[in-house]
Write a protein that holds these residues in place. Sequence first.
Motif, PDB file in Angstrom:
ATOM      1  N   PHE A  92       9.774 -12.896  17.210  1.00  0.00           N
ATOM      2  CA  PHE A  92       8.703 -12.091  16.629  1.00  0.00           C
ATOM      3  C   PHE A  92       8.893 -12.087  15.118  1.00  0.00           C
ATOM      4  CE2 PHE A  92       9.860 -10.336  20.760  1.00  0.00           C
ATOM      5  CZ  PHE A  92       8.658 -10.441  21.433  1.00  0.00           C
ATOM      6  N   GLU A  93       7.821 -12.413  14.396  1.00  0.00           N
ATOM      7  CA  GLU A  93       7.863 -12.281  12.939  1.00  0.00           C
ATOM      8  C   GLU A  93       7.101 -11.011  12.605  1.00  0.00           C
ATOM      9  OE1 GLU A  93       7.263 -15.979  10.593  1.00  0.00           O
ATOM     10  OE2 GLU A  93       5.903 -14.683   9.443  1.00  0.00           O
ATOM     11  N   VAL A  94       7.816 -10.031  12.078  1.00  0.00           N
ATOM     12  CA  VAL A  94       7.269  -8.693  11.856  1.00  0.00           C
ATOM     13  C   VAL A  94       7.064  -8.482  10.358  1.00  0.00           C
ATOM     14  CG1 VAL A  94       7.626  -6.220  12.209  1.00  0.00           C
ATOM     15  CG2 VAL A  94       8.552  -7.859  13.871  1.00  0.00           C
TER      16      VAL A  94
ATOM     17  N   TRP B 291      16.326 -11.327   8.031  1.00  0.00           N
ATOM     18  CA  TRP B 291      15.366 -10.935   6.997  1.00  0.00           C
ATOM     19  C   TRP B 291      14.783 -12.174   6.360  1.00  0.00           C
ATOM     20  CZ3 TRP B 291      14.087  -5.845   5.914  1.00  0.00           C
ATOM     21  CH2 TRP B 291      14.776  -4.914   6.695  1.00  0.00           C
ATOM     22  N   LEU B 292      13.455 -12.290   6.404  1.00  0.00           N
ATOM     23  CA  LEU B 292      12.789 -13.427   5.767  1.00  0.00           C
ATOM     24  C   LEU B 292      12.342 -13.059   4.353  1.00  0.00           C
ATOM     25  CD1 LEU B 292      10.648 -14.777   8.750  1.00  0.00           C
ATOM     26  CD2 LEU B 292      12.997 -15.319   8.121  1.00  0.00           C
ATOM     27  N   SER B 293      12.268 -11.755   4.056  1.00  0.00           N
ATOM     28  CA  SER B 293      12.003 -11.286   2.692  1.00  0.00           C
ATOM     29  C   SER B 293      13.281 -10.631   2.195  1.00  0.00           C
ATOM     30  CB  SER B 293      10.838 -10.295   2.701  1.00  0.00           C
ATOM     31  OG  SER B 293      11.181  -9.144   3.457  1.00  0.00           O
ATOM     32  N   ARG B 294      13.208  -9.995   1.052  1.00  0.00           N
ATOM     33  CA  ARG B 294      14.378  -9.387   0.396  1.00  0.00           C
ATOM     34  C   ARG B 294      15.312  -8.663   1.375  1.00  0.00           C
ATOM     35  NH1 ARG B 294      10.339  -6.002  -2.825  1.00  0.00           N
ATOM     36  NH2 ARG B 294       9.304  -6.530  -0.893  1.00  0.00           N
TER      37      ARG B 294
ATOM     38  N   SER C  67      11.843   1.676   1.816  1.00  0.00           N
ATOM     39  CA  SER C  67      13.052   0.983   1.386  1.00  0.00           C
ATOM     40  C   SER C  67      13.469   0.004   2.476  1.00  0.00           C
ATOM     41  CB  SER C  67      14.196   1.980   1.173  1.00  0.00           C
ATOM     42  OG  SER C  67      14.531   2.592   2.411  1.00  0.00           O
ATOM     43  N   ARG C  68      14.356  -0.891   2.116  1.00  0.00           N
ATOM     44  CA  ARG C  68      14.866  -1.820   3.110  1.00  0.00           C
ATOM     45  C   ARG C  68      15.619  -1.083   4.219  1.00  0.00           C
ATOM     46  NH1 ARG C  68      17.634  -7.744   3.120  1.00  0.00           N
ATOM     47  NH2 ARG C  68      19.065  -7.271   4.795  1.00  0.00           N
ATOM     48  N   ALA C  69      16.316  -0.013   3.860  1.00  0.00           N
ATOM     49  CA  ALA C  69      17.051   0.752   4.876  1.00  0.00           C
ATOM     50  C   ALA C  69      16.079   1.355   5.888  1.00  0.00           C
ATOM     51  CB  ALA C  69      17.883   1.854   4.213  1.00  0.00           C
ATOM     52  N   GLU C  70      14.946   1.869   5.382  1.00  0.00           N
ATOM     53  CA  GLU C  70      13.969   2.456   6.303  1.00  0.00           C
ATOM     54  C   GLU C  70      13.324   1.371   7.173  1.00  0.00           C
ATOM     55  OE1 GLU C  70       9.772   4.254   5.424  1.00  0.00           O
ATOM     56  OE2 GLU C  70      11.258   5.734   4.779  1.00  0.00           O
ATOM     57  N   ALA C  71      13.037   0.213   6.568  1.00  0.00           N
ATOM     58  CA  ALA C  71      12.477  -0.895   7.343  1.00  0.00           C
ATOM     59  C   ALA C  71      13.461  -1.326   8.429  1.00  0.00           C
ATOM     60  CB  ALA C  71      12.160  -2.071   6.417  1.00  0.00           C
ATOM     61  N   SER C  72      14.736  -1.398   8.071  1.00  0.00           N
ATOM     62  CA  SER C  72      15.759  -1.826   9.020  1.00  0.00           C
ATOM     63  C   SER C  72      15.847  -0.862  10.202  1.00  0.00           C
ATOM     64  CB  SER C  72      17.103  -1.905   8.292  1.00  0.00           C
ATOM     65  OG  SER C  72      18.110  -2.288   9.175  1.00  0.00           O
TER      66      SER C  72
ATOM     67  N   ARG D  91       0.825  -1.209   0.000  1.00  0.00           N
ATOM     68  CA  ARG D  91       0.000   0.000   0.000  1.00  0.00           C
ATOM     69  C   ARG D  91       0.862   1.263   0.000  1.00  0.00           C
ATOM     70  NH1 ARG D  91      -3.373   0.861   5.032  1.00  0.00           N
ATOM     71  NH2 ARG D  91      -1.662  -0.489   5.591  1.00  0.00           N
ATOM     72  N   ASN D  92       1.816   1.330   0.918  1.00  0.00           N
ATOM     73  CA  ASN D  92       2.697   2.499   1.005  1.00  0.00           C
ATOM     74  C   ASN D  92       4.131   1.998   0.983  1.00  0.00           C
ATOM     75  OD1 ASN D  92       0.621   4.550   1.530  1.00  0.00           O
ATOM     76  ND2 ASN D  92       0.333   3.428   3.449  1.00  0.00           N
ATOM     77  N   GLY D  93       4.661   1.758  -0.167  1.00  0.00           N
ATOM     78  CA  GLY D  93       6.032   1.273  -0.243  1.00  0.00           C
ATOM     79  C   GLY D  93       6.070  -0.228  -0.442  1.00  0.00           C
ATOM     80  N   ASN D  94       7.080  -0.871   0.130  1.00  0.00           N
ATOM     81  CA  ASN D  94       7.308  -2.294  -0.075  1.00  0.00           C
ATOM     82  C   ASN D  94       7.033  -3.067   1.200  1.00  0.00           C
ATOM     83  OD1 ASN D  94       8.563  -1.882  -2.766  1.00  0.00           O
ATOM     84  ND2 ASN D  94      10.082  -0.784  -1.543  1.00  0.00           N
ATOM     85  N   GLY D  95       6.643  -4.329   1.034  1.00  0.00           N
ATOM     86  CA  GLY D  95       6.418  -5.185   2.182  1.00  0.00           C
ATOM     87  C   GLY D  95       7.678  -5.958   2.543  1.00  0.00           C
TER      88      GLY D  95
END
Lengths: 88, 88
Positions: free
Chosen positions: B49-51, B85-88, B57-62, B3-7
């Motif tokens: 915990f699986e979040v 990381w379980l995704s990209r 971006s990945r940097a922002e998620a991190s 929805r807003n960026g990447n999952g």
Amino acid sequence: MTRNGNGYVVRVLVYPRAEVLDPQGRAIEDALGRIGFDGVERIRAGKTFEVSLNAASRAEASEAIERMCRQLLANPIVEDYSVEWLSR
Amino acid sequence: MTRNGNGYVVRVLVYPRAEVLDPQGRAIEDALGRIGFDGVERIRAGKTFEVSLNAASRAEASEAIERMCRQLLANPIVEDYSVEWLSR
């Protein structure tokens, strides 16, 4: 680690089954929203165990881990478990 | 998920710090011994915990995950956390 056989290190992950409520995960989602994390879609909350054990072979270690999971580490009625090898 | 960026999907593991007692791990070691598992050297008991989260971006998620760990998921005085990381 090699007193009787080989040393193995295994990680066990235990989560509520998909069809079972996860109140701890929901509480954490709510708390994260309240403190300003708005990108969180879902949290699953579970338990993890890092098991160091000796066994004659990896097959024997694997069999022991499966029995531990079913008898003590997880409640198979409401929880799923998965096993990851951190050593060979 | 997008929805807003990447999952992104991330696993957080939280264990008592090495220098802190792990009474749950000790209790499980003792219980396993009593029910006949004699090859167990050590159990470390922790939380996982699986979040699932959205971020630009990945940097922002991190960065968000690190803040979540420090603010809510782990108590840095007595616990260490690690992120996978379980995704990209």
